[in-house]
Design an enzyme around this catalytic site. Structure first.
Site, PDB file in Angstrom:
ATOM      1  NE  ARG A 113      -4.124  -1.923   1.725  1.00 35.86           N
ATOM      2  CZ  ARG A 113      -4.067  -3.060   2.409  1.00 35.86           C
ATOM      3  NH1 ARG A 113      -3.138  -3.245   3.326  1.00 35.86           N
ATOM      4  NH2 ARG A 113      -4.935  -4.003   2.169  1.00 35.86           N
ATOM      5  CE  LYS A 135      -0.887  13.868 -14.732  1.00 31.81           C
ATOM      6  NZ  LYS A 135      -1.235  14.225 -16.116  1.00 31.81           N
ATOM      7  CD  GLU A 177       6.911  17.321 -23.221  1.00 29.31           C
ATOM      8  OE1 GLU A 177       6.273  18.279 -22.729  1.00 29.31           O
ATOM      9  OE2 GLU A 177       6.369  16.285 -23.651  1.00 29.31           O
ATOM     10  CE  LYS A 223       5.167  17.638 -14.479  1.00 25.37           C
ATOM     11  NZ  LYS A 223       5.364  16.387 -15.170  1.00 25.37           N
ATOM     12  CD  GLU A 233      -4.017  16.519 -15.955  1.00 27.86           C
ATOM     13  OE1 GLU A 233      -2.778  16.482 -16.007  1.00 27.86           O
ATOM     14  OE2 GLU A 233      -4.760  15.796 -16.621  1.00 27.86           O
ATOM     15  NE  ARG A 237       0.061  17.438 -13.004  1.00 31.58           N
ATOM     16  CZ  ARG A 237       0.680  16.664 -12.138  1.00 31.58           C
ATOM     17  NH1 ARG A 237       0.348  16.669 -10.880  1.00 31.58           N
ATOM     18  NH2 ARG A 237       1.638  15.861 -12.527  1.00 31.58           N
ATOM     19  CG  ASN A 241      -2.171  17.943 -20.667  1.00 35.02           C
ATOM     20  OD1 ASN A 241      -1.227  17.160 -20.620  1.00 35.02           O
ATOM     21  ND2 ASN A 241      -3.172  17.908 -19.807  1.00 35.02           N
ATOM     22  CG  HIS A 244       1.057  17.277 -24.579  1.00 32.10           C
ATOM     23  ND1 HIS A 244       1.846  18.399 -24.488  1.00 32.10           N
ATOM     24  CD2 HIS A 244       1.836  16.245 -24.158  1.00 32.10           C
ATOM     25  CE1 HIS A 244       3.041  18.059 -24.031  1.00 32.10           C
ATOM     26  NE2 HIS A 244       3.058  16.755 -23.819  1.00 32.10           N
ATOM     27  CG  HIS A 248      -1.569  12.882 -26.957  1.00 33.42           C
ATOM     28  ND1 HIS A 248      -2.238  13.396 -25.877  1.00 33.42           N
ATOM     29  CD2 HIS A 248      -0.315  12.639 -26.520  1.00 33.42           C
ATOM     30  CE1 HIS A 248      -1.412  13.465 -24.836  1.00 33.42           C
ATOM     31  NE2 HIS A 248      -0.239  13.015 -25.217  1.00 33.42           N
ATOM     32  CG  HIS A 261       5.725  12.778 -26.157  1.00 35.73           C
ATOM     33  ND1 HIS A 261       4.370  12.840 -26.385  1.00 35.73           N
ATOM     34  CD2 HIS A 261       5.964  13.627 -25.126  1.00 35.73           C
ATOM     35  CE1 HIS A 261       3.821  13.683 -25.531  1.00 35.73           C
ATOM     36  NE2 HIS A 261       4.774  14.175 -24.752  1.00 35.73           N
TER      37      HIS A 261
HETATM   38  N1  LIG Z   1       4.831  10.883 -15.262  1.00 36.98           N
HETATM   39  C1  LIG Z   1       4.792  11.945 -16.028  1.00 36.98           C
HETATM   40  O1  LIG Z   1       4.374  13.025 -15.604  1.00 36.98           O
HETATM   41  C2  LIG Z   1       5.301  11.853 -17.429  1.00 36.98           C
HETATM   42  C3  LIG Z   1       5.501  13.023 -18.173  1.00 36.98           C
HETATM   43  C4  LIG Z   1       6.035  12.904 -19.456  1.00 36.98           C
HETATM   44  C5  LIG Z   1       6.349  11.650 -19.975  1.00 36.98           C
HETATM   45  N2  LIG Z   1       6.124  10.527 -19.214  1.00 36.98           N
HETATM   46  C6  LIG Z   1       6.477   9.194 -19.722  1.00 36.98           C
HETATM   47  O2  LIG Z   1       7.889   9.141 -19.893  1.00 36.98           O
HETATM   48  C7  LIG Z   1       8.191   8.171 -20.903  1.00 36.98           C
HETATM   49  C8  LIG Z   1       9.231   8.746 -21.827  1.00 36.98           C
HETATM   50  O3  LIG Z   1      10.399   9.026 -21.091  1.00 36.98           O
HETATM   51  P1  LIG Z   1      11.842   9.057 -21.758  1.00 36.98           P
HETATM   52  O4  LIG Z   1      11.792   9.930 -22.957  1.00 36.98           O
HETATM   53  O5  LIG Z   1      12.812   9.333 -20.699  1.00 36.98           O
HETATM   54  O6  LIG Z   1      11.981   7.580 -22.353  1.00 36.98           O
HETATM   55  P2  LIG Z   1      12.760   6.255 -21.855  1.00 36.98           P
HETATM   56  O7  LIG Z   1      12.606   6.047 -20.424  1.00 36.98           O
HETATM   57  O8  LIG Z   1      12.287   5.164 -22.769  1.00 36.98           O
HETATM   58  O9  LIG Z   1      14.274   6.609 -22.186  1.00 36.98           O
HETATM   59  C9  LIG Z   1      14.671   6.785 -23.520  1.00 36.98           C
HETATM   60  C10 LIG Z   1      15.874   5.915 -23.866  1.00 36.98           C
HETATM   61  O10 LIG Z   1      17.044   6.480 -23.279  1.00 36.98           O
HETATM   62  C11 LIG Z   1      17.748   5.481 -22.557  1.00 36.98           C
HETATM   63  N3  LIG Z   1      18.465   6.186 -21.499  1.00 36.98           N
HETATM   64  C12 LIG Z   1      17.984   6.651 -20.341  1.00 36.98           C
HETATM   65  N4  LIG Z   1      18.912   7.359 -19.701  1.00 36.98           N
HETATM   66  C13 LIG Z   1      20.024   7.326 -20.449  1.00 36.98           C
HETATM   67  C14 LIG Z   1      21.324   7.872 -20.303  1.00 36.98           C
HETATM   68  N5  LIG Z   1      21.649   8.643 -19.276  1.00 36.98           N
HETATM   69  N6  LIG Z   1      22.229   7.611 -21.266  1.00 36.98           N
HETATM   70  C15 LIG Z   1      21.888   6.869 -22.353  1.00 36.98           C
HETATM   71  N7  LIG Z   1      20.671   6.350 -22.555  1.00 36.98           N
HETATM   72  C16 LIG Z   1      19.755   6.572 -21.600  1.00 36.98           C
HETATM   73  C17 LIG Z   1      16.684   4.538 -22.097  1.00 36.98           C
HETATM   74  O11 LIG Z   1      17.213   3.288 -21.756  1.00 36.98           O
HETATM   75  C18 LIG Z   1      15.790   4.491 -23.322  1.00 36.98           C
HETATM   76  O12 LIG Z   1      16.310   3.612 -24.283  1.00 36.98           O
HETATM   77  C19 LIG Z   1       6.881   7.834 -21.575  1.00 36.98           C
HETATM   78  O13 LIG Z   1       6.481   6.555 -21.163  1.00 36.98           O
HETATM   79  C20 LIG Z   1       5.913   8.887 -21.067  1.00 36.98           C
HETATM   80  O14 LIG Z   1       4.585   8.405 -20.982  1.00 36.98           O
HETATM   81  C21 LIG Z   1       5.610  10.615 -17.968  1.00 36.98           C
HETATM   82 ZN   LIG Z   2       4.659  15.554 -23.137  1.00 39.89          ZN
END
Ligand SMILES: NC(=O)c1ccc[n+]([C@@H]2O[C@H](COP(=O)([O-])OP(=O)(O)OC[C@H]3O[C@@H](n4cnc5c(N)ncnc54)[C@H](O)[C@@H]3O)[C@@H](O)[C@H]2O)c1
Ligand SMILES: [Zn+2]
Length: 353
Positions: A113, A135, A177, A223, A233, A237, A241, A244, A248, A261
């Site tokens: 939990r 999130k 972003e 942020k 949200e 908040r 978006n 976005h 999307h 993205h």
């Molecule tokens: N929670 C939120 O508020 C929020 C906001 C925006 C996006 N997201 C989510 O985040 C995800 C995208 O995140 P991302 O762009 O970081 O993608 P990711 O986590 O897939 O990382 C991208 C790539 O970079 C590699 N990588 C990570 N750190 C590295 C480093 N220091 N050196 C070399 N390679 C490295 C990873 O292994 C991966 O292959 C999506 O799933 C999206 O939905 C969440």
């Molecule tokens: Zn985004």
């Protein structure tokens, strides 16, 4: 170095620290003996010294990629945590990009939990965006991020040194972003006047790389300011978006493959700005500055060859859309956006240059 606080309730806060080398001093923030590290195969290979600070049995490694951000991986992490006897007072440390952060965060929120969560983001996107704001989640067959929770990390430890191994594509993706933050800065009601837009506009792309720590600090502050005022949200908040709904739609139409993205967000910014111009909300001078900022990072370079009607259809299916009416955030003044209800389709069509 910068410390940013988000008060998550009357007694708890989420502390975000941006500092080069902070990952070298982990024991100041985490009881490493009592921590479980969740990371992926790529980071484990890239940062063996960092990973080896943790007890081997407490390192949980998931496969690398958005396609593994699913229920199967959630079950795997939960089973590993429970098999290795996680206790209520232990910490889950999410080490990686947004995928590792979201899924490890979700597991921390449900195991026993809820246990303490620490985020150590390693992509520029995770440092500026996904690790902040509580999130968590994973993808289901019905769509991205459709299951999850709001669950704040007690600490978000941002070490820009990890960016040294990040490739250009991921860097560029995050810039989409970051430009979004620049365009919503005034709406975010943050206390300081950072003027991120001018900062990004004045510098060359190589200077921006040199100043990335400052850019992360500003983005994280913008942020955090928004999240602090609207944790779940309900209102403000939504400005996060900005661009976005367009983005999307492009991601769906390209099957999440041809476009990252961040690239989709950059196209979204371009079109939302054209809408602002057509609606007479922003002037041509600001519009031109936006386009040259996007151009500078090589983002949104082409005319998209999706059918305009298809784009609008997909925009209607966005989960943030209500009653099939397209409500969009539109730039209204420099660094300010506002939500417009029920925008007429011909106007949206005209924005898609
Ligand atoms: N929670 C939120 O508020 C929020 C906001 C925006 C996006 N997201 C989510 O985040 C995800 C995208 O995140 P991302 O762009 O970081 O993608 P990711 O986590 O897939 O990382 C991208 C790539 O970079 C590699 N990588 C990570 N750190 C590295 C480093 N220091 N050196 C070399 N390679 C490295 C990873 O292994 C991966 O292959 C999506 O799933 C999206 O939905 C969440
Ligand atoms: Zn985004």
């Amino acid at each position: 170095m910068k410390e940013i606080l988000i008060k998550t309730n009357d007694i708890h806060e989420s502390k975000i620290i941006v500092k080069k080398g902070i990952s070298q001093n982990l024991s100041e923030y985490i009881n490493i003996e009592k921590a479980f590290l969740v990371t992926n195969t790529t980071l484990k290979k890239l940062y063996p010294d960092f990973v080896s600070k943790f007890n081997k049995k407490r390192v949980i490694t998931i496969k690398d990629g958005e396609k593994y951000k699913n229920k199967k991986t959630v079950d795997y992490i939960l089973n590993e945590l429970l098999k290795n006897k996680i206790e209520r007072k232990d910490t889950v440390v999410a080490f990686g990009g947004g995928v590792a952060g979201d899924i490890a965060g979700y597991c921390a929120s449900i195991v026993l939990r809820g246990v303490n969560l620490v985020q150590i983001p390693t992509t520029l996107l995770a440092m500026c965006d996904s690790s902040i704001g509580g999130k968590t989640g994973y993808n289901t067959k019905y769509g991205k991020n459709l299951a999850g929770s709001f669950y704040f990390a007690s600490n978000v430890l941002i070490d820009p040194c990890f960016l040294e191994t990040l490739n250009e594509k991921e860097y560029k993706c995050a810039m989409g972003e970051i430009i979004k933050y620049a365009m919503i800065e005034k709406s975010s009601k943050c206390e300081e006047d950072y003027n991120l837009f001018e900062f990004l506009s004045e510098k060359s792309s190589s200077q921006i790389k040199d100043e990335i720590e400052r850019i992360i600090e500003i983005s994280a502050s913008i942020k955090a300011s928004v999240v602090q005022k609207d944790k779940f949200e309900g209102g403000l908040r939504k400005i996060l978006n900005f661009a976005h709904t367009y983005a999307h739609s492009f991601e769906v139409l390209s099957n999440y493959k041809k476009m990252t993205h961040g690239e989709a967000v950059a196209y979204g910014i371009k079109y939302a700005s054209k809408l602002g111009l057509d609606l007479g909300k922003i002037n041509k001078e600001y519009y031109d500055k936006i386009i040259s900022l996007i151009d500078k990072f090589g983002l949104a370079p082409n005319k998209l060859n999706f059918n305009k009607k298809d784009i609008i259809e997909k925009m209607k299916q966005d989960k943030k859309v209500q009653d099939k009416k397209i409500n969009l955030l539109v730039p209204v003044r420099s660094f300010e956006v506002e939500l417009f209800d029920n925008i007429e389709e011909p106007l949206i069509e005209a924005s898609l240059l």
